[in-house]
Enzyme design. Structure first.
Site, short mmCIF file in Angstrom:
data_model
loop_
_atom_site.label_atom_id
_atom_site.label_comp_id
_atom_site.label_asym_id
_atom_site.label_seq_id
_atom_site.Cartn_x
_atom_site.Cartn_y
_atom_site.Cartn_z
N HIS A 18 0.81 -1.22 0.00
CA HIS A 18 0.00 0.00 0.00
C HIS A 18 0.84 1.26 0.00
O HIS A 18 0.41 2.30 -0.52
CB HIS A 18 -0.97 -0.03 1.18
CG HIS A 18 -1.98 -1.14 1.04
ND1 HIS A 18 -2.61 -1.72 2.12
CD2 HIS A 18 -2.46 -1.77 -0.07
CE1 HIS A 18 -3.43 -2.67 1.68
NE2 HIS A 18 -3.36 -2.71 0.36
N HIS A 41 -7.20 -8.44 -7.65
CA HIS A 41 -7.63 -9.28 -6.52
C HIS A 41 -8.14 -8.33 -5.43
O HIS A 41 -7.48 -8.11 -4.41
CB HIS A 41 -6.47 -10.12 -6.00
CG HIS A 41 -5.94 -11.11 -7.00
ND1 HIS A 41 -5.15 -10.73 -8.07
CD2 HIS A 41 -6.08 -12.46 -7.10
CE1 HIS A 41 -4.82 -11.81 -8.78
NE2 HIS A 41 -5.38 -12.86 -8.21
N SER A 103 -6.63 -2.16 -0.75
CA SER A 103 -6.18 -1.39 -1.90
C SER A 103 -7.31 -0.69 -2.66
O SER A 103 -7.09 0.42 -3.18
CB SER A 103 -5.36 -2.28 -2.84
OG SER A 103 -6.03 -3.48 -3.15
N ASP A 167 -2.08 -8.88 -6.89
CA ASP A 167 -1.62 -9.42 -5.60
C ASP A 167 -2.44 -10.66 -5.24
O ASP A 167 -3.33 -10.61 -4.39
CB ASP A 167 -1.69 -8.36 -4.50
CG ASP A 167 -3.08 -7.80 -4.29
OD1 ASP A 167 -3.88 -7.84 -5.25
OD2 ASP A 167 -3.38 -7.35 -3.18
#
Length: 283
Positions: A18, A41, A103, A167
């Protein structure tokens, strides 16, 4: 399909992921032209660290929990503030942390009015929660779809600028192979896009093979970033992770060279704690 990020939200891997995500978005906003972010994802977007699931593992305590109340040097704060600003906005109590943004929330909060976000998530329960969190937002496109299919379907974006964040859960043995195939497919369709690939580090040879295969395919200009709190091992819990950034912003290397040493010092839990920033594939 069994992976649930609530058990891992806010951990050491999220700190790296992040920080990098926010730094890339902050750079992209320097130009007026709109950009698109594809989060392959996505998860659910918001995580309650007081929940039974998060408390069961407590991984966040050795990640964001060690950062949130620290007095951060000004040069490091300049790098971390875009990410930490989103985290702090979700925790108005002022100290400690109860909620952690995934995210999708970080991306959405940092975007501008002209920018767009595409979120793909395959887990049916998580997709329903993601829809509850983002439904009705005209800047966000939600798709219940396998991430690897998304990389072949939604690139290049019409904006022609942007970022793909990849990810995966790394639940299955061939996940690194699927990651390689996915980034190859995406890069072939959009060679000017920025791709940020997150991975856990359990053994060095797996990472080296991924980089070598990307280079052999023809992918160029890849920055490698790693952050670890202890000594790695194939049978040990994850204490180190990395990111490969294809077509990174030119400022990203310097920013990570500023932030990662401080983060490593705060997150270290024993021998083997380390960080690295290096150009792993030349332009």
């Amino acid at each position: 399909m069994n992976y649930r990020h609530i058990y891992h939200a806010g951990n050491l891997g999220d700190v790296l992921k992040h920080t990098v995500l926010a730094a890339i978005i902050t750079y992209m906003k320097k130009k007026d032209a709109a950009f698109r972010i594809l989060d392959t994802h996505a998860g659910i977007g918001i995580y309650d660290l007081t929940s039974d699931e998060a408390q069961r593992t407590g991984e966040w305590q050795n990640g964001i929990g060690r950062i949130i109340d620290e007095d951060i040097p000004s040069d490091v704060a300049e790098v971390l503030d875009p990410w930490l600003g989103v985290v702090r906005a979700m925790n108005p109590q002022g100290t400690g942390i109860d909620m952690y943004p995934g995210s999708p929330i970080i991306a959405r909060d940092l975007m501008r009015n002209q920018d767009r976000l595409t979120l793909t998530e395959l887990h049916p329960d998580d997709f329903r929660t993601l829809t509850d969190n983002f439904g009705g937002d005209k800047h966000v496109k939600l798709i219940e779809l396998d991430a690897w299919l998304a990389l072949g379907s939604f690139l290049p974006p019409k904006e022609r600028r942007g970022l793909v964040l990849i990810d995966p859960a790394y639940e299955v043995e061939d996940e690194f192979e699927r990651l390689l195939e996915g980034v190859q497919r995406g890069w072939k369709r959009w060679q000017t896009g920025t791709f940020a690939l997150w991975y856990p580090i359990k053994e060095r040879k797996t990472v080296n093979r991924l980089i070598a295969n990307m280079e052999a395919y023809g992918i160029r200009n890849v920055l490698g970033l790693e952050l670890g709190s202890g000594r790695i091992g194939p049978e040990k819990p994850m204490v180190s992770s990395g990111m490969l950034v294809v077509n990174p912003p030119w400022t990203l290397k310097q920013k990570m060279e500023t932030a990662l040493p401080w983060l490593c010092d705060k997150l270290k839990r024993g021998p083997g704690a380390a960080w690295s920033v290096q150009q792993v594939i030349d332009e």
